[in-house]
Design a protein around this motif. Structure first.
Motif, short mmCIF file in Angstrom:
data_model
loop_
_atom_site.label_atom_id
_atom_site.label_comp_id
_atom_site.label_asym_id
_atom_site.label_seq_id
_atom_site.Cartn_x
_atom_site.Cartn_y
_atom_site.Cartn_z
N PHE A 100 54.38 9.82 -4.50
CA PHE A 100 53.37 8.77 -4.50
C PHE A 100 53.38 7.90 -3.24
O PHE A 100 52.37 7.76 -2.56
CB PHE A 100 53.52 7.89 -5.76
N GLY A 101 54.56 7.34 -2.92
CA GLY A 101 54.64 6.43 -1.78
C GLY A 101 54.27 7.10 -0.47
O GLY A 101 53.33 6.69 0.22
N GLY A 102 54.97 8.17 -0.14
CA GLY A 102 54.76 8.85 1.14
C GLY A 102 53.34 9.38 1.28
O GLY A 102 52.70 9.21 2.32
N ALA A 103 52.85 10.02 0.21
CA ALA A 103 51.53 10.67 0.31
C ALA A 103 50.42 9.63 0.42
O ALA A 103 49.50 9.78 1.23
CB ALA A 103 51.30 11.58 -0.88
N THR A 104 50.48 8.56 -0.38
CA THR A 104 49.40 7.57 -0.29
C THR A 104 49.46 6.84 1.06
O THR A 104 48.43 6.53 1.64
CB THR A 104 49.44 6.53 -1.43
N MET A 105 50.67 6.62 1.58
CA MET A 105 50.77 5.95 2.88
C MET A 105 50.21 6.84 3.99
O MET A 105 49.48 6.39 4.87
CB MET A 105 52.23 5.60 3.19
N CYS A 106 50.56 8.11 3.94
CA CYS A 106 50.07 9.05 4.96
C CYS A 106 48.55 9.16 4.87
O CYS A 106 47.86 9.16 5.90
CB CYS A 106 50.73 10.41 4.74
N ALA A 107 48.04 9.23 3.64
CA ALA A 107 46.59 9.32 3.45
C ALA A 107 45.92 8.05 3.98
O ALA A 107 44.92 8.12 4.70
CB ALA A 107 46.28 9.51 1.96
N GLY A 108 46.49 6.89 3.64
CA GLY A 108 45.89 5.63 4.05
C GLY A 108 45.96 5.42 5.55
O GLY A 108 44.99 4.97 6.17
N LEU A 109 47.10 5.79 6.15
CA LEU A 109 47.26 5.61 7.60
C LEU A 109 46.23 6.44 8.34
O LEU A 109 45.55 5.96 9.26
CB LEU A 109 48.68 6.01 8.01
N GLY A 110 46.08 7.70 7.94
CA GLY A 110 45.10 8.57 8.59
C GLY A 110 43.70 8.02 8.43
O GLY A 110 42.91 8.01 9.39
N ALA A 111 43.37 7.55 7.23
CA ALA A 111 42.03 7.03 6.98
C ALA A 111 41.75 5.83 7.89
O ALA A 111 40.68 5.73 8.50
CB ALA A 111 41.89 6.64 5.51
N VAL A 112 42.72 4.92 7.99
CA VAL A 112 42.53 3.73 8.81
C VAL A 112 42.35 4.11 10.28
O VAL A 112 41.41 3.67 10.94
CB VAL A 112 43.74 2.77 8.64
N LEU A 113 43.26 4.96 10.78
CA LEU A 113 43.20 5.30 12.20
C LEU A 113 41.90 6.00 12.55
O LEU A 113 41.27 5.72 13.56
CB LEU A 113 44.39 6.18 12.59
#
Lengths: 545, 307
Positions: A100-113
């Motif tokens: 949960f933590g790693g995947a949502t962070m990776c998803a969110g970081l990519g979306a923001v960038l």
């Protein structure tokens, strides 16, 4: 309709004149420019979830092991703060907890960038103006960027769910987990859409959006750690809504409706803000600077410091907060768990006292982002060179080596500060939770020993900058990536241990590999040699290259 | 007079492209020297070699008596440069950039700085990311002019300035010359070159194809002569050195080489001239002759004027 079009009079093409007219064009442009980046991001994010799920049976082979893990998550708040709660003792539910933590962070970081890159960055570079002069509506670029990123979220959900089903996970839970990861993309993209309206600075927009997203993750974590009394906090944060979907543990589907509402509301807010501002401006007014430079700004190192200090302060703050939080919540639990079998095995492997094992583990995960910051700092001289700032500076009485050394001072200094702060913060958190005050010094002394490994990565970056400037960013990230990749491969038993020792400087400071004291000065010497060779090459080559 | 800039047979190749192909450039100290050429002719490459940012493959370059590659930092104390495409630090204000660049040289001429800011009407408090192209150029110009160096190297410094600011720029360059400074000015704005430069060098495909004072260059080119005659202008076209003869009744139009003007007018004198205009070649014509790809060999003064 356009009969006159063929008569030699200027053509008057027909088409809408709304604010969103023509968004398909910019959307295709986004897809064309970032086709590789998009695919990579989706694969990495889906890979975190699917890879973890594929390995979970091996990690927790027995019902007892799964029960232990479940209890471990329930008792060690760190897991709930940074990852998520565990809702069941099945392998699938544990995989969802871990991912949960790693995947949502990776998803969110990519979306923001991605969103920032195709809105504010384009606007600041003046390319939006070029596009805006064509027959597209005022909001078409933002609409296009949002459409692509939200579409990528849907695709990510589908790919993740399919991959999970393929590894043998139950269908409904897999769809739910896929949607959780895709939902993270939506939540973060909506935040970024608003953030890019607020400031003209692209870096600040990304930091605001991702910082908020991460904070919402932590708010959810605090709610999760607090037990039933604080469970309402998990409903305050959109990341908590995703957690409350509970994949593989009696899934709830309706929280996704909240995600839709969140995305729609923030997107509407973003368009409303965009309506009220001019192209190239922002809601927060651009601040003016001093008419006269402050007395300190009189040398190239001072200039390098000027561009380093902002990001460094943010990183120091983040590292301090994270470290203190981990030290605080970790200390008590670890003391309790020092006798547990899995802790003793871990500690024996690391060659540290059981009570320290978790810290050592955490610190080793944190060294990679700190190395990434060092690389970013070192690469700034390449960015300056490519932008033409190097030319401006070096046409003055500044020697190349001095210019490079100014940036390298920051690149070599920052990891020392960051790692020392990390150790001290972990120790301070532990002391606050009742541990010995001496922990502050003890942990700082430990984290600082990791510095030579980071320096070697910086040295490799400098060498690439001198020899092959255009490839220098790729080389720098590859050195770090290969280091991380081999470590994972070695731990999974895919590669023999010696490969890690050969390709990664981190192996030689990792207690797990029993480093010898002479290794540290050798790493420092290696970093110095790489740097010297890079500087020598820089003196011989053209500029800008 | 000693040369502030002198290159001999300078060669610089990027892959298979020879950006500089035996460049010989001489800029005597104290003059304003125009450096002209079409896009991609190698102007910026040449300037970067002179700044020691690029290393020449062969040939020699001397700037203020030093070798630019070896003595870069020392020479840069004595020269100032305005790049063609000015990029500044987005987070710094214009005033900060000007001060930083000045301090890196070791000087802080605050009076000169204030005067230049005023003349160029530049707001030093804006962040560089908010400046337009013209304003970024002004920042670089103010920094360069405030440095009061022996040599100014300017790469198309006015391409983003409005006519008012261009006039200010011209005044400033004229003042620099009056102070005995050397200016190497790369420009596409021919009126600017005409107004400012003592001498010009025209570069094409990495080589200097023409160099000299504007008067000299004009002298190498034909004058356009139009006359109205009573009689029939027969036989004019047969005169040596007379080209492009157009006859329309009693009107005659032709181009003539400077050394043949005498002969032409001697002949015309007996033909009953009623009206006469003679135009020296415009700067534009001069440059067109060299810029155009298909007109004559470089440096061949007798090549036909395109018309």
């Amino acid at each position: 309709m356009s009969a006159a079009a063929r008569t030699g009079a200027p053509r008057r093409p027909t088409g809408g004149s709304g604010r969103f007219t023509g968004a398909a064009g910019p959307a295709r442009l986004v897809l064309r420019r970032d086709r590789v980046l998009l695919v990579l991001w989706l694969l990495v994010t889906a890979g975190i979830v699917i890879g973890g799920a594929a390995a979970v049976d091996g990690t927790y082979p027995t019902a007892q092991a799964r029960q232990d893990r479940f209890d471990q998550v329930a008792t060690i708040p760190m897991f709930m703060l940074l990852q998520s709660r565990a809702f069941d003792t099945t392998a699938a539910a544990l995989a969802a907890q871990q991912a949960f933590g790693g995947a949502t962070m990776c998803a969110g970081l990519g979306a923001v960038l991605l969103l920032v890159r195709h809105t504010r960055t384009e606007e600041q570079a003046g390319r939006s103006e070029l596009l805006g002069g064509t027959a597209i509506g005022r909001h078409a670029p933002l609409a296009a960027a949002l459409a692509v990123v939200l579409g990528a979220g849907v695709l990510l959900a589908a790919v993740t769910a399919a991959g999970l089903v393929a590894t043998g996970m139950p269908g409904p839970g897999s769809v739910a987990l896929g949607l959780v990861v895709g939902g993270a993309v939506w939540i973060a993209a909506a935040l970024a859409a608003v953030a890019v309206q607020l400031t003209t600075r692209t870096g600040a927009a990304a930091a605001i959006a991702f910082g908020l997203f991460y904070m919402l993750h932590l708010v959810r974590g605090i709610g999760a750690m607090g037990g039933p009394g604080a469970a309402w906090l998990t409903w305050v944060s959109p990341n908590g809504w995703l957690e409350n979907v509970r994949p593989y543990a009696d899934e709830r589907w309706w929280p996704f409706a909240l995600v839709l509402v969140w995305t729609a509301a923030l997107a509407a807010a973003a368009f409303a803000l965009a309506e009220r501002r001019d192209l190239g401006s922002a809601v927060l007014p651009a601040r003016r600077g001093p008419a006269v430079a402050p007395p300190g700004l009189r040398s190239v190192p001072a200039l390098a410091w000027r561009s380093t200090r902002g990001p460094l302060a943010a990183w120091l703050g983040a590292v301090a907060v994270m470290g203190a939080a981990m030290g605080y919540v970790g200390a008590g639990a670890m003391a309790e768990y020092a006798d547990a079998e899995w802790v003793r095995v871990l500690a024996a492997g690391l060659g540290v006292p059981p009570a320290d094992s978790f810290f050592v583990y955490v610190v080793f995960v944190a060294v990679f982002p700190i190395a990434a910051h060092a690389i970013l700092t070192a690469l700034r001289m390449r960015t300056e060179e490519a932008a033409g700032l190097g030319e401006l500076l070096l046409s003055g009485p500044t020697a190349r080596t001095r210019w490079a050394l100014a940036h390298l001072g920051a690149a070599f200094g920052c990891p020392v500060l960051l790692l020392a702060t990390l150790g001290a913060a972990v120790g301070a958190g532990s002391a606050l939770a009742g541990g010995p005050v001496g922990d502050i010094v003890r942990f700082a002394a430990f984290t600082v020993t990791l510095v030579p490994a980071v320096w070697v990565v910086v040295g490799a970056t400098v060498l690439a900058f001198g020899l092959a400037p255009r490839a220098c960013a790729v080389v720098a990230w590859a050195v770090l990536g290969v280091g991380i990749g081999t470590e994972i491969a070695v731990k999974l038993g895919v590669l023999p241990e010696w490969t890690f020792l050969v390709v990664s400087p981190f192996a030689h400071v990792n207690p797990y590999f029993q480093p010898v004291p002479v290794g540290y000065p050798l790493l420092v010497l290696l970093a110095a040699a790489l740097t010297a060779a890079g500087l020598a090459a820089l003196r011989r080559r053209d500029l800008p290259a | 007079m000693s040369d502030a800039v002198r290159t001999r047979n300078l060669v610089k190749a990027f892959g298979t492209t020879r950006a500089l192909d035996g460049l010989d450039l001489a800029v005597p100290a104290g003059e304003v020297h125009g450096f002209l050429g079409p896009n991609g002719a190698g102007k910026s490459t040449a300037l970067r070699v002179l700044l020691g940012l690029l290393r020449a493959d062969s040939g020699t370059a001397q700037v203020l008596g030093g070798e630019p590659w070896r003595d870069a930092a020392a020479l840069h104390r004595r020269l100032a440069y305005v790049p063609g495409d000015v990029v500044l630090w987005p987070g710094l204000s214009g005033g900060e950039v000007i001060d930083l660049l000045a301090r890196l040289r070791g000087g802080t001429g605050t009076r000169r700085r204030a005067e230049l800011l005023d003349r160029f009407d530049l707001d030093p408090r804006q962040k560089c990311r908010a400046y337009s192209k013209g304003n970024r150029q002004k920042v670089a110009l103010v920094a360069a002019l405030a440095a009061e160096t022996e040599l100014l190297i300017l790469d198309e410094p006015t391409s983003g300035l409005d006519p008012l600011m261009e006039a200010v720029f011209r005044e400033c360059v004229a003042e620099e010359r009056a102070r005995g400074r050397t200016v190497l000015l790369s420009s596409h704005i021919l009126s600017e070159v005409d107004a400012l430069c003592d001498r010009v060098s025209i570069i094409r495909a990495g080589r200097v194809v023409e160099t000299g004072t504007l008067a000299e260059l004009r002298h190498l080119s034909r004058t356009t002569v139009s006359v109205e005659l009573d009689g029939d202008p027969a036989g004019i076209a047969d005169l040596p050195g007379v080209h492009g003869v157009e006859v329309d009744g009693g009107r005659l139009r032709c181009q003539v080489a400077p050394d043949r003007l005498d002969a032409l007018f001697a002949r015309l004198a007996g033909m009953g001239m009623r009206g006469l205009t003679a135009q020296p070649p415009t700067l534009e014509e001069l440059f067109m002759r060299h810029y155009g790809a298909d007109h004559g060999r470089p440096g061949d003064a007798s090549a036909a004027v395109p018309r």
